[in-house]
Design a protein around this motif. Structure first.
Motif, PDB file in Angstrom:
ATOM      1  N   GLU A 366       0.837  -1.189   0.000  1.00  0.00           N
ATOM      2  CA  GLU A 366       0.000   0.000   0.000  1.00  0.00           C
ATOM      3  C   GLU A 366       0.880   1.250   0.000  1.00  0.00           C
ATOM      4  OE1 GLU A 366      -3.264   0.126  -0.258  1.00  0.00           O
ATOM      5  OE2 GLU A 366      -3.373  -2.057  -0.384  1.00  0.00           O
ATOM      6  N   PRO A 367       0.363   2.387  -0.491  1.00  0.00           N
ATOM      7  CA  PRO A 367       1.155   3.614  -0.493  1.00  0.00           C
ATOM      8  C   PRO A 367       1.364   4.154   0.914  1.00  0.00           C
ATOM      9  CG  PRO A 367      -1.070   4.063  -1.264  1.00  0.00           C
ATOM     10  CD  PRO A 367      -0.957   2.574  -1.138  1.00  0.00           C
ATOM     11  N   GLY A 368       2.531   4.769   1.136  1.00  0.00           N
ATOM     12  CA  GLY A 368       2.847   5.346   2.444  1.00  0.00           C
ATOM     13  C   GLY A 368       3.671   6.609   2.284  1.00  0.00           C
ATOM     14  N   ARG A 369       4.114   7.136   3.425  1.00  0.00           N
ATOM     15  CA  ARG A 369       4.956   8.338   3.384  1.00  0.00           C
ATOM     16  C   ARG A 369       6.142   8.107   2.451  1.00  0.00           C
ATOM     17  NH1 ARG A 369       7.718  10.716   7.820  1.00  0.00           N
ATOM     18  NH2 ARG A 369       8.362   8.573   8.222  1.00  0.00           N
ATOM     19  N   SER A 370       6.440   9.103   1.640  1.00  0.00           N
ATOM     20  CA  SER A 370       7.473   8.910   0.616  1.00  0.00           C
ATOM     21  C   SER A 370       8.363  10.140   0.528  1.00  0.00           C
ATOM     22  CB  SER A 370       6.841   8.636  -0.758  1.00  0.00           C
ATOM     23  OG  SER A 370       5.969   7.519  -0.700  1.00  0.00           O
ATOM     24  N   LEU A 371       9.585   9.901   0.072  1.00  0.00           N
ATOM     25  CA  LEU A 371      10.542  10.965  -0.249  1.00  0.00           C
ATOM     26  C   LEU A 371      10.850  10.886  -1.730  1.00  0.00           C
ATOM     27  CD1 LEU A 371      13.635  12.212   1.609  1.00  0.00           C
ATOM     28  CD2 LEU A 371      13.981  11.235  -0.653  1.00  0.00           C
ATOM     29  N   ARG A 372      10.796  12.026  -2.399  1.00  0.00           N
ATOM     30  CA  ARG A 372      11.117  12.075  -3.819  1.00  0.00           C
ATOM     31  C   ARG A 372      12.618  12.305  -3.970  1.00  0.00           C
ATOM     32  NH1 ARG A 372       8.183  12.774  -8.359  1.00  0.00           N
ATOM     33  NH2 ARG A 372       6.333  13.229  -7.085  1.00  0.00           N
ATOM     34  N   LEU A 387       9.108   5.447   3.171  1.00  0.00           N
ATOM     35  CA  LEU A 387       9.849   5.732   4.392  1.00  0.00           C
ATOM     36  C   LEU A 387       9.479   4.837   5.561  1.00  0.00           C
ATOM     37  CD1 LEU A 387       9.660   9.647   4.248  1.00  0.00           C
ATOM     38  CD2 LEU A 387      11.575   8.193   3.587  1.00  0.00           C
ATOM     39  N   ASP A 388       8.273   4.286   5.591  1.00  0.00           N
ATOM     40  CA  ASP A 388       7.795   3.608   6.791  1.00  0.00           C
ATOM     41  C   ASP A 388       7.961   2.104   6.774  1.00  0.00           C
ATOM     42  OD1 ASP A 388       6.966   6.044   7.914  1.00  0.00           O
ATOM     43  OD2 ASP A 388       5.113   5.994   6.754  1.00  0.00           O
ATOM     44  N   SER A 389       8.073   1.507   5.579  1.00  0.00           N
ATOM     45  CA  SER A 389       8.178   0.057   5.507  1.00  0.00           C
ATOM     46  C   SER A 389       8.797  -0.337   4.180  1.00  0.00           C
ATOM     47  CB  SER A 389       6.792  -0.590   5.647  1.00  0.00           C
ATOM     48  OG  SER A 389       6.845  -1.969   5.337  1.00  0.00           O
ATOM     49  N   PRO A 390       9.674  -1.368   4.186  1.00  0.00           N
ATOM     50  CA  PRO A 390      10.236  -1.819   2.908  1.00  0.00           C
ATOM     51  C   PRO A 390       9.183  -2.354   1.960  1.00  0.00           C
ATOM     52  CG  PRO A 390      11.474  -2.707   4.766  1.00  0.00           C
ATOM     53  CD  PRO A 390      10.236  -2.098   5.332  1.00  0.00           C
ATOM     54  N   HIS A 398       1.564  10.978  -0.957  1.00  0.00           N
ATOM     55  CA  HIS A 398       2.045  10.978   0.425  1.00  0.00           C
ATOM     56  C   HIS A 398       3.483  11.480   0.516  1.00  0.00           C
ATOM     57  CE1 HIS A 398      -1.278   7.994   0.395  1.00  0.00           C
ATOM     58  NE2 HIS A 398      -1.517   8.447   1.619  1.00  0.00           N
ATOM     59  N   GLU A 399       3.877  12.297  -0.439  1.00  0.00           N
ATOM     60  CA  GLU A 399       5.250  12.823  -0.453  1.00  0.00           C
ATOM     61  C   GLU A 399       5.430  13.842   0.669  1.00  0.00           C
ATOM     62  OE1 GLU A 399       7.918  15.662  -3.375  1.00  0.00           O
ATOM     63  OE2 GLU A 399       6.570  14.169  -4.287  1.00  0.00           O
ATOM     64  N   ASP A 436      17.347  10.857   7.411  1.00  0.00           N
ATOM     65  CA  ASP A 436      17.328   9.400   7.474  1.00  0.00           C
ATOM     66  C   ASP A 436      17.694   8.778   6.128  1.00  0.00           C
ATOM     67  OD1 ASP A 436      16.649   9.446  10.120  1.00  0.00           O
ATOM     68  OD2 ASP A 436      14.503   9.134   9.801  1.00  0.00           O
ATOM     69  N   VAL A 437      17.179   9.343   5.032  1.00  0.00           N
ATOM     70  CA  VAL A 437      17.453   8.779   3.707  1.00  0.00           C
ATOM     71  C   VAL A 437      18.915   8.973   3.333  1.00  0.00           C
ATOM     72  CG1 VAL A 437      16.967   9.044   1.244  1.00  0.00           C
ATOM     73  CG2 VAL A 437      15.086   8.946   2.877  1.00  0.00           C
ATOM     74  N   LEU A 438      19.473  10.145   3.619  1.00  0.00           N
ATOM     75  CA  LEU A 438      20.873  10.390   3.286  1.00  0.00           C
ATOM     76  C   LEU A 438      21.797   9.459   4.078  1.00  0.00           C
ATOM     77  CD1 LEU A 438      20.966  14.289   3.049  1.00  0.00           C
ATOM     78  CD2 LEU A 438      20.866  12.634   1.186  1.00  0.00           C
ATOM     79  N   PHE A 439      21.511   9.273   5.363  1.00  0.00           N
ATOM     80  CA  PHE A 439      22.344   8.371   6.164  1.00  0.00           C
ATOM     81  C   PHE A 439      22.124   6.918   5.749  1.00  0.00           C
ATOM     82  CE2 PHE A 439      23.214  11.999   8.715  1.00  0.00           C
ATOM     83  CZ  PHE A 439      24.356  11.698   9.459  1.00  0.00           C
TER      84      PHE A 439
END
Length: 447
Positions: A366-372, A387-390, A398-399, A436-439
């Motif tokens: 399902e769709p969740g919080r996302s980073l572009r 961002l919330d689950s693989p 939800h960007e 979090d994404v950069l690290f």
């Protein structure tokens, strides 16, 4: 009679012939009638010699140049010019922009005038600086063009799968680098760098040691394909790449030398050749000890590490090295983007990543919080990172954040060569999610 007079006389005869011929185009008075164009009127035709009534050609033959005719070139008479005029012509003479008469006058003058001769020499040397020096190196795209041309004329019976071409190309580029370095360069110190426990880590080795590292880690793919393990009788505590490399280094009685190049290149050829027989799927699992990748992704991973360590070697021996081709770079970036959700989940389990102020928890698929993630430059594109689950699906609806990076910069971040805080070219949105994404991207790196 001079050559000028002869040409003038020929031109007058030709004009007369053409005048008479043009007046006859409307009637049968043209020699040979209508067949004069396609038959008896053309020189070499079956009905005549193609000559007019006067015995000469109706159309004048092309004039032969002086150089091709064997006659001597006309003498150039230097122009008679004053000193200040000759001085002003020195710049044009140095650029070979003078007429023949002016050039002859300047050359005659500098033979007698020392001041002008010195100035002419200085200007001629300056002109050489205006010319861009040509590189003696071959065009990097030459190999690709030659191979593409060969494959177009004779396609391979068993082609290399598309997902294996980046590894094939990067190993070939590294091998070309190694072919150019000398014996002493193999012992040049190289520092391997990666990101571990939210901080930089490094290991010192040599050029030969780096190649030994690639040999042992590529061996995980070789073993999965049924090829011989380069470790031989050396036993590693686990299949983790770092453990295999350390065990291989410790088992060597002497530091690795250029002799490691032959088994590495033979193994890379064997991997590409054997992978070609697996078909286009590439779904065979390859174990890295603590995780697995399908064969097609493992080949991309090995291509990425080959490029990164080739840059390490090139930097150590001061050798120019370019990033991969755009289509190969795009696939490497795509692999890293697909691995980011799993890296985020692992960091969250370790307490290194935040769940977010308002986490959008959803079931898998399902769709969740996302980073572009926007990658600019060669091999770029856009990816929506859940961002919330693989198992979640990236969604533009939800960007919560947007990050823009250069393609090569992102790859160096994923290799642990760039600190995460310094990597982003542009940031917008949830700062915690961006961090979090950069690290997580940096945590993809390893020795």
């Amino acid at each position: 009679m001079t050559a000028h007079d002869e040409n003038a006389e020929n031109d007058e005869e030709t004009a007369a012939d053409m005048s008479g011929g043009l007046g006859d185009l409307g009637g049968p008075a043209v020699p040979g009638g209508a067949a004069g164009i396609g038959g008896t009127g053309v020189p070499g035709g079956s009905g005549g010699s193609g000559e007019g009534d006067g015995g000469g050609p109706r159309i004048p033959l092309p004039r032969v140049s002086v150089e091709d005719g064997g006659r001597a070139l006309p003498d150039v008479v230097p122009a008679v010019l004053e000193h200040h005029v000759l001085t002003s012509l020195l710049g044009a003479w140095a650029l070979a922009a003078c007429s023949a008469e002016e050039a002859a006058a300047v050359e005659e003058h500098i033979g007698d005038c020392a001041a002008c001769a010195d100035e002419a020499l200085r200007l001629r040397e300056a002109v050489t600086l205006l010319q861009r020096p040509e590189s003696l190196d071959l065009d990097p795209a030459l190999r690709t063009r030659v191979l593409d041309g060969c494959l177009e004329r004779r396609p391979p019976r068993i082609p290399v799968p598309e997902w294996a071409t980046p590894y094939d190309a990067e190993t070939a580029r590294l091998d070309a680098l190694l072919q150019d370095i000398g014996d002493a360069d193999w012992h040049t110190p190289v520092r391997l760098r990666w990101f571990e426990d939210d901080g930089p880590a490094s290991r010192r080795t040599t050029v030969a040691g780096v190649l030994a590292h690639l040999l042992t880690v590529d061996g995980t793919v070789a073993v999965a394909l049924g090829l011989a393990d380069p470790m031989g009788d050396v036993t590693a505590p686990s299949r983790v790449p770092a453990a295999r490399t350390e065990a291989y280094w410790r088992a060597s009685h002497y530091p690795p030398t250029r002799l490691v190049r032959a088994p590495w290149r033979e193994q890379s050829h064997g991997i590409v050749r054997t992978a070609s027989f697996t078909g286009d799927a590439g779904g065979m699992p390859v174990s890295y000890g603590d995780f697995e990748l399908p064969l097609r992704d493992a080949m991309l991973d090995r291509a990425f590490e080959c490029w990164v360590h080739a840059e390490d070697i090139a930097e150590a021996v001061d050798y120019p090295y370019e990033p991969p081709a755009a289509r190969h770079l795009n696939r490497m970036i795509d692999l890293a983007a697909r691995m980011l959700p799993g890296a985020l989940a692992a960091r969250r389990r370790a307490g290194l990543a935040t769940p977010g102020v308002h986490p959008h928890l959803v079931p898998a698929g399902e769709p969740g919080r996302s980073l572009r993630l926007e990658i600019e430059g060669s091999g770029g594109g856009e990816w929506l990172i859940p961002l919330d689950s693989p198992g979640a699906v990236g969604s533009a609806d939800h960007e919560v954040a947007h990050v823009a990076l250069d393609g090569v910069e992102f790859c160096r971040l994923a290799a642990g060569h760039v600190p995460p805080a310094d990597a982003a070219a542009g940031q917008l949105g949830d700062r915690e999610a961006i961090r979090d994404v950069l690290f997580a991207a940096a945590s993809l790196s390893r020795m």
